[in-house]
Design a protein around this motif. Structure first.
Motif, PDB file in Angstrom:
ATOM      1  N   ASP A 112      33.763  32.024  35.653  1.00 49.03           N
ATOM      2  CA  ASP A 112      35.077  31.638  35.148  1.00 49.03           C
ATOM      3  C   ASP A 112      35.065  30.248  34.521  1.00 49.03           C
ATOM      4  N   CYS A 113      34.615  29.256  35.274  1.00 50.80           N
ATOM      5  CA  CYS A 113      34.639  27.881  34.764  1.00 50.80           C
ATOM      6  C   CYS A 113      33.304  27.446  34.179  1.00 50.80           C
ATOM      7  N   GLU A 114      32.258  28.275  34.316  1.00 51.86           N
ATOM      8  CA  GLU A 114      30.931  28.004  33.778  1.00 51.86           C
ATOM      9  C   GLU A 114      30.305  26.742  34.349  1.00 51.86           C
ATOM     10  N   GLN A 115      30.763  26.279  35.491  1.00 50.51           N
ATOM     11  CA  GLN A 115      30.192  25.121  36.156  1.00 50.51           C
ATOM     12  C   GLN A 115      29.194  25.599  37.219  1.00 50.51           C
ATOM     13  N   ARG A 116      28.127  24.838  37.384  1.00 46.59           N
ATOM     14  CA  ARG A 116      27.129  25.175  38.396  1.00 46.59           C
ATOM     15  C   ARG A 116      27.638  24.769  39.780  1.00 46.59           C
ATOM     16  N   PHE A 117      27.349  25.588  40.755  1.00 46.68           N
ATOM     17  CA  PHE A 117      27.813  25.307  42.114  1.00 46.68           C
ATOM     18  C   PHE A 117      26.680  25.624  43.085  1.00 46.68           C
ATOM     19  N   PRO A 118      26.579  24.877  44.174  1.00 44.47           N
ATOM     20  CA  PRO A 118      25.480  25.092  45.129  1.00 44.47           C
ATOM     21  C   PRO A 118      25.727  26.237  46.106  1.00 44.47           C
ATOM     22  N   SER A 120      29.032  29.274  47.530  1.00 38.71           N
ATOM     23  CA  SER A 120      30.402  29.790  47.523  1.00 38.71           C
ATOM     24  C   SER A 120      30.448  31.054  48.364  1.00 38.71           C
ATOM     25  N   TYR A 121      31.656  31.431  48.738  1.00 44.38           N
ATOM     26  CA  TYR A 121      31.811  32.614  49.595  1.00 44.38           C
ATOM     27  C   TYR A 121      31.416  33.886  48.843  1.00 44.38           C
ATOM     28  N   LEU A 122      31.881  34.038  47.614  1.00 45.53           N
ATOM     29  CA  LEU A 122      31.580  35.256  46.856  1.00 45.53           C
ATOM     30  C   LEU A 122      30.095  35.352  46.524  1.00 45.53           C
ATOM     31  N   PHE A 123      29.469  34.224  46.253  1.00 45.69           N
ATOM     32  CA  PHE A 123      28.045  34.254  45.932  1.00 45.69           C
ATOM     33  C   PHE A 123      27.204  34.564  47.168  1.00 45.69           C
ATOM     34  N   ASP A 124      27.541  33.963  48.293  1.00 43.70           N
ATOM     35  CA  ASP A 124      26.761  34.187  49.509  1.00 43.70           C
ATOM     36  C   ASP A 124      26.981  35.576  50.091  1.00 43.70           C
ATOM     37  N   ASP A 132      34.131  28.687  44.703  1.00 42.85           N
ATOM     38  CA  ASP A 132      35.298  28.772  45.573  1.00 42.85           C
ATOM     39  C   ASP A 132      36.566  28.286  44.871  1.00 42.85           C
ATOM     40  N   GLU A 133      36.461  27.355  43.910  1.00 42.66           N
ATOM     41  CA  GLU A 133      37.645  26.871  43.198  1.00 42.66           C
ATOM     42  C   GLU A 133      38.248  27.937  42.293  1.00 42.66           C
ATOM     43  N   CYS A 134      37.439  28.815  41.748  1.00 37.80           N
ATOM     44  CA  CYS A 134      37.925  29.860  40.836  1.00 37.80           C
ATOM     45  C   CYS A 134      38.192  31.180  41.549  1.00 37.80           C
ATOM     46  N   ALA A 140      40.901  39.922  40.615  1.00 36.86           N
ATOM     47  CA  ALA A 140      39.605  40.587  40.535  1.00 36.86           C
ATOM     48  C   ALA A 140      38.749  40.331  41.762  1.00 36.86           C
ATOM     49  N   HIS A 141      39.052  39.289  42.504  1.00 37.94           N
ATOM     50  CA  HIS A 141      38.241  38.946  43.673  1.00 37.94           C
ATOM     51  C   HIS A 141      38.856  39.464  44.973  1.00 37.94           C
ATOM     52  N   GLU A 142      39.776  40.384  44.865  1.00 37.69           N
ATOM     53  CA  GLU A 142      40.393  40.980  46.052  1.00 37.69           C
ATOM     54  C   GLU A 142      39.410  41.922  46.732  1.00 37.69           C
ATOM     55  N   LEU A 143      39.495  42.013  48.043  1.00 35.90           N
ATOM     56  CA  LEU A 143      38.669  42.937  48.814  1.00 35.90           C
ATOM     57  C   LEU A 143      39.439  44.232  49.031  1.00 35.90           C
ATOM     58  N   ILE A 144      38.843  45.356  48.664  1.00 31.26           N
ATOM     59  CA  ILE A 144      39.493  46.657  48.767  1.00 31.26           C
ATOM     60  C   ILE A 144      38.659  47.554  49.671  1.00 31.26           C
ATOM     61  N   THR A 145      39.326  48.536  50.267  1.00 28.90           N
ATOM     62  CA  THR A 145      38.649  49.460  51.174  1.00 28.90           C
ATOM     63  C   THR A 145      37.839  50.490  50.383  1.00 28.90           C
ATOM     64  N   ARG A 146      37.009  51.184  51.089  1.00 28.60           N
ATOM     65  CA  ARG A 146      36.182  52.219  50.459  1.00 28.60           C
ATOM     66  C   ARG A 146      37.045  53.352  49.904  1.00 28.60           C
ATOM     67  N   THR A 147      38.089  53.733  50.644  1.00 27.20           N
ATOM     68  CA  THR A 147      38.971  54.801  50.167  1.00 27.20           C
ATOM     69  C   THR A 147      39.687  54.408  48.891  1.00 27.20           C
ATOM     70  N   GLU A 148      40.183  53.189  48.842  1.00 27.18           N
ATOM     71  CA  GLU A 148      40.856  52.723  47.627  1.00 27.18           C
ATOM     72  C   GLU A 148      39.881  52.641  46.464  1.00 27.18           C
ATOM     73  N   ALA A 149      38.661  52.223  46.709  1.00 26.39           N
ATOM     74  CA  ALA A 149      37.669  52.153  45.641  1.00 26.39           C
ATOM     75  C   ALA A 149      37.383  53.533  45.056  1.00 26.39           C
ATOM     76  N   LYS A 150      37.342  54.556  45.908  1.00 21.86           N
ATOM     77  CA  LYS A 150      37.059  55.910  45.425  1.00 21.86           C
ATOM     78  C   LYS A 150      38.258  56.520  44.716  1.00 21.86           C
ATOM     79  N   ASN A 151      39.463  56.306  45.236  1.00 24.64           N
ATOM     80  CA  ASN A 151      40.647  56.918  44.641  1.00 24.64           C
ATOM     81  C   ASN A 151      41.097  56.203  43.373  1.00 24.64           C
TER      82      ASN A 151
END
Length: 278
Positions: A112-118, A120-124, A132-134, A140-151
């Motif tokens: 998103d911001c094209e800045q390098r970071f050491p 983050s939660y999404l990367f790890d 983590d700032e973006c 788009a970074h929401e966590l969804i269940t397996r059922t929702e992903a399939k439906n």
């Protein structure tokens, strides 16, 4: 002669005493040998039982090494039998978070911001290059269940579990009860990208959604029409039965058929009654 006879008597008594001692000594040796033989048999039986018990214990240790070392003594069933209780499974160890990347040249760039970071939660957690700032938990970074992903994205189990690269997920306790098992939560951005890959493009995915919605609407309309038709048939049947139950025939003038020598009369509902007169 007297001296000689006395000597003979003495010799006979001495020999008898010696024979008695020899017999006693022989019987004592036999008893000692018998006692020694029984003791050896007992020792052999004890040694055999000890070896058998040792073999059984070693077999249990081979089958359940962890349980044999740490488990408490087996419980008594109440009938004199010892029950082997399975050892509880050890709790999973919590994985330590990876260390931050120290070399600036090896640090990933945020999408998103094209800045390098050491770090983050999404990367790890998901291997997704967003700092983590973006991070946007409602987009788009929401966590969804397996059922929702399939439906929602029309995916199959093989798309989530077998298609490389495998999608990462995190486990969370199911809020509807522990018996249902833990939930698998996926990153919405990665699931959406996987759906585009599975269907070819975002346009193909949307077209498939439209086709399925139309098929679902047609099926729903057909089911509704079938229920309405069945309801109309039930209403007509009940009205016809009620009409027949309350109808009283009103016959017109009777007519005579000379060929058959019969009389007949007709109701306004169409019913014809035929009879003879004596």
């Amino acid at each position: 002669m007297a001296f000689t006879e006395t000597s003979n008597v003495f010799d006979q008594d001495t020999m008898a005493s010696v024979e008695t001692k020899e017999v006693s000594h022989t019987e004592g040796d036999a008893a000692a040998a018998t006692a020694q033989q029984l003791s050896a048999a007992q020792r052999a039986r004890i040694e055999r039982n000890r070896l058998l018990a040792r073999q059984r214990r070693e077999a249990r240790l081979v089958q359940r090494p962890t349980e044999a070392r740490a488990a408490p003594p087996p419980a008594d069933s109440g009938g004199g039998f010892l029950l082997d209780e399975p050892a509880p499974a050890p709790p999973p160890r919590a994985r330590a978070p990876p260390a931050p990347i120290q070399d600036p040249a090896e640090r990933p760039s945020c999408l998103d911001c094209e800045q390098r970071f050491p770090q983050s939660y999404l990367f790890d957690t998901f291997g997704y290059n967003v700092c983590d700032e973006c991070r946007d938990d409602d987009g788009a970074h929401e966590l969804i269940t397996r059922t929702e992903a399939k439906n929602t994205y029309l995916l199959k189990d093989c798309d989530l579990d077998l298609r490389p690269p495998l999608l990462r997920f995190v486990r969370r306790r199911n809020p509807h009860g522990s018996r249902l098992g833990d939930m698998r939560l996926y990153l919405r951005a990665q699931v959406e990208a996987r759906a585009h890959e599975a269907w070819g493009s975002a346009e193909e995915l949307q077209a498939e959604r439209s086709r399925r919605e139309e098929a679902r609407a047609r099926s729903k309309h057909t089911a509704t029409a079938r229920r309405l038709r069945a309801l109309r048939m039930d209403v007509r049947s009940s009205l016809f039965a009620a009409k027949r139950a309350t109808h009283e025939h009103e016959f017109g003038a009777e007519q005579y058929d000379a060929d058959r020598d019969q009389y007949s009369r007709t109701c306004a509902c169409g019913h014809v009654e035929t009879y003879e007169k004596m």
